[in-house]
Scaffold this motif. Sequence first.
Motif, PDB file in Angstrom:
ATOM      1  N   GLY A  17       0.845  -1.135  -0.168  1.00 36.25           N
ATOM      2  CA  GLY A  17      -0.003   0.036  -0.027  1.00 36.25           C
ATOM      3  C   GLY A  17       0.777   1.233  -0.070  1.00 36.25           C
ATOM      4  O   GLY A  17       1.654   1.505  -0.861  1.00 36.25           O
ATOM      5  N   SER A  18       0.731   1.921   1.134  1.00 31.99           N
ATOM      6  CA  SER A  18       1.324   3.498   0.980  1.00 31.99           C
ATOM      7  C   SER A  18       2.698   3.482   1.620  1.00 31.99           C
ATOM      8  O   SER A  18       3.263   4.302   1.785  1.00 31.99           O
ATOM      9  CB  SER A  18       0.246   4.557   1.756  1.00 31.99           C
ATOM     10  N   VAL A  19       3.154   2.179   2.191  1.00 33.63           N
ATOM     11  CA  VAL A  19       4.303   2.017   2.670  1.00 33.63           C
ATOM     12  C   VAL A  19       5.600   2.352   1.678  1.00 33.63           C
ATOM     13  O   VAL A  19       5.545   1.786   0.631  1.00 33.63           O
ATOM     14  CB  VAL A  19       4.379   0.551   3.602  1.00 33.63           C
ATOM     15  N   PRO A  20       6.488   3.204   2.041  1.00 39.12           N
ATOM     16  CA  PRO A  20       7.620   3.517   1.134  1.00 39.12           C
ATOM     17  C   PRO A  20       8.421   2.212   0.954  1.00 39.12           C
ATOM     18  O   PRO A  20       8.668   1.481   1.879  1.00 39.12           O
ATOM     19  CB  PRO A  20       8.427   4.314   1.925  1.00 39.12           C
ATOM     20  N   VAL A  21       8.922   1.917  -0.407  1.00 39.37           N
ATOM     21  CA  VAL A  21       9.436   0.685  -0.752  1.00 39.37           C
ATOM     22  C   VAL A  21      10.751   0.958  -1.242  1.00 39.37           C
ATOM     23  O   VAL A  21      10.761   1.871  -2.415  1.00 39.37           O
ATOM     24  CB  VAL A  21       8.396  -0.255  -1.357  1.00 39.37           C
ATOM     25  N   VAL A  22      11.877   0.263  -1.225  1.00 39.70           N
ATOM     26  CA  VAL A  22      12.948   0.247  -1.701  1.00 39.70           C
ATOM     27  C   VAL A  22      13.367  -0.961  -2.231  1.00 39.70           C
ATOM     28  O   VAL A  22      13.585  -2.042  -1.453  1.00 39.70           O
ATOM     29  CB  VAL A  22      14.265   0.789  -1.030  1.00 39.70           C
ATOM     30  N   GLU A  23      13.383  -1.297  -3.417  1.00 39.03           N
ATOM     31  CA  GLU A  23      13.562  -2.550  -4.152  1.00 39.03           C
ATOM     32  C   GLU A  23      15.266  -2.728  -4.260  1.00 39.03           C
ATOM     33  O   GLU A  23      15.925  -1.907  -4.688  1.00 39.03           O
ATOM     34  CB  GLU A  23      13.041  -2.901  -5.672  1.00 39.03           C
ATOM     35  N   LEU A  24      15.674  -3.812  -3.970  1.00 38.49           N
ATOM     36  CA  LEU A  24      17.120  -4.035  -4.185  1.00 38.49           C
ATOM     37  C   LEU A  24      17.301  -5.057  -5.350  1.00 38.49           C
ATOM     38  O   LEU A  24      16.756  -6.130  -5.478  1.00 38.49           O
ATOM     39  CB  LEU A  24      17.578  -4.916  -2.991  1.00 38.49           C
ATOM     40  N   ASP A  25      18.234  -4.445  -6.357  1.00 36.03           N
ATOM     41  CA  ASP A  25      18.647  -5.257  -7.455  1.00 36.03           C
ATOM     42  C   ASP A  25      17.132  -5.789  -8.396  1.00 36.03           C
ATOM     43  O   ASP A  25      17.136  -6.844  -8.393  1.00 36.03           O
ATOM     44  CB  ASP A  25      19.462  -6.498  -7.163  1.00 36.03           C
ATOM     45  N   PRO A  26      16.443  -4.801  -8.647  1.00 32.79           N
ATOM     46  CA  PRO A  26      15.290  -5.266  -9.280  1.00 32.79           C
ATOM     47  C   PRO A  26      15.116  -5.951 -10.586  1.00 32.79           C
ATOM     48  O   PRO A  26      16.313  -5.634 -11.268  1.00 32.79           O
ATOM     49  CB  PRO A  26      14.501  -3.902  -9.592  1.00 32.79           C
ATOM     50  N   SER A  27      14.622  -6.914 -10.855  1.00 28.05           N
ATOM     51  CA  SER A  27      14.807  -7.990 -11.911  1.00 28.05           C
ATOM     52  C   SER A  27      13.706  -7.365 -12.978  1.00 28.05           C
ATOM     53  O   SER A  27      13.871  -7.836 -13.999  1.00 28.05           O
ATOM     54  CB  SER A  27      14.320  -9.209 -11.551  1.00 28.05           C
ATOM     55  N   GLY A  28      12.742  -6.513 -12.758  1.00 31.35           N
ATOM     56  CA  GLY A  28      11.996  -5.882 -13.809  1.00 31.35           C
ATOM     57  C   GLY A  28      11.962  -4.267 -13.953  1.00 31.35           C
ATOM     58  O   GLY A  28      12.878  -3.589 -13.130  1.00 31.35           O
ATOM     59  N   PRO A  29      10.921  -3.793 -14.575  1.00 30.33           N
ATOM     60  CA  PRO A  29      10.599  -2.208 -14.447  1.00 30.33           C
ATOM     61  C   PRO A  29      10.606  -1.826 -12.976  1.00 30.33           C
ATOM     62  O   PRO A  29       9.717  -2.289 -12.300  1.00 30.33           O
ATOM     63  CB  PRO A  29       9.683  -2.127 -15.108  1.00 30.33           C
TER      64      PRO A  29
END
Length: 341
Positions: free
Chosen positions: A150-162
Amino acid sequence: MAGPAGLTPGDAGDPAGRATILDVAAAAGVSRQTVTRAMNGMEGISAATKKRVLAAAEALAYRPSRFGRGLVLGGEQQLGLIVDDLRNPYSPALAAAVVRAAAGRGWNVMLADIALTGDADRMVEALGVQTDAVVGYFGKRAPEWIALLGSVPVVELDPSGPVTGAAVHLDPGDAVERLVEHLLAAGVRHPVVLDAAGPDLPSRRATRMRAAFADRGLHVAVEPVAEPTAERAAAATERLLRQDPRPDAVLAFNDVMALGVLAACRRAGVDVPGEVRVVGVDGLPLGALVAPALTTLEVDVDEVARQALDLAVGMVAGRTPRSGADAERTVRHRLLLRESA
């Protein structure tokens, strides 16, 4: 949705203009106490009411106040960390780095292992309720899990897609180029990449390695391995060593698989690096303790953790956007030459 017309986030008195619990209560047509019960999964309300409250909260991008949640979770801010399989030594190394970085900023860390849990969706959703920001490896399920948060800030590590939000990219490009130059100068002519099998083959790492060799006129075979483990890699290496021509270099998807390659070569009486050169990826400390010491493309997990925390803290404080170029960072691998290559 029920509630007074014209209500906008902040009307109930939040000086920062954020939605408050009173905004959600008004929009859902319920009491403040009912919002508290719905947001915290408490009993005493119907499923329909809970659904209506959660929908209003999502529409208003409402996050429970730290004061109220602190009664249960404590006053410090909570960071959710998602890892993919703690049995891989890389995951606890990353987790330790994140805990160190978070402690330096006064944050606590809640860990979720999506590979070992029986219900990854439930675990991810729980992090959204109990944390102020989430970082970690989402893989191919990033869109649906980010939606669950939802509204929680998210940081992807080494994203595999867009990338749809904030991200820390891991870039092995320069290190791969240096590695390939080194191997070719050492006389390698029959390299093989041991790739971790997944929904999309070859992996980005394998693709980058193969392209670097191809740019220099050398074809590289890519051998998929069912699981990125030492045991599976050892079994695949045993098969490769029986081929003609036999590989004179094996580039593994990660250090754990490279350790399996070393074990298979040792059992077969194959000299490393005299007959076969072996390379891993990640830079695990364990690689320096084996014989021969493992050549690897090392990533600085402390730097990954620092960059991820910087983005997460910035988003929570409103200093960093949740998407776009200013919400993305890059940490580059470096070639760590040791005895195995």
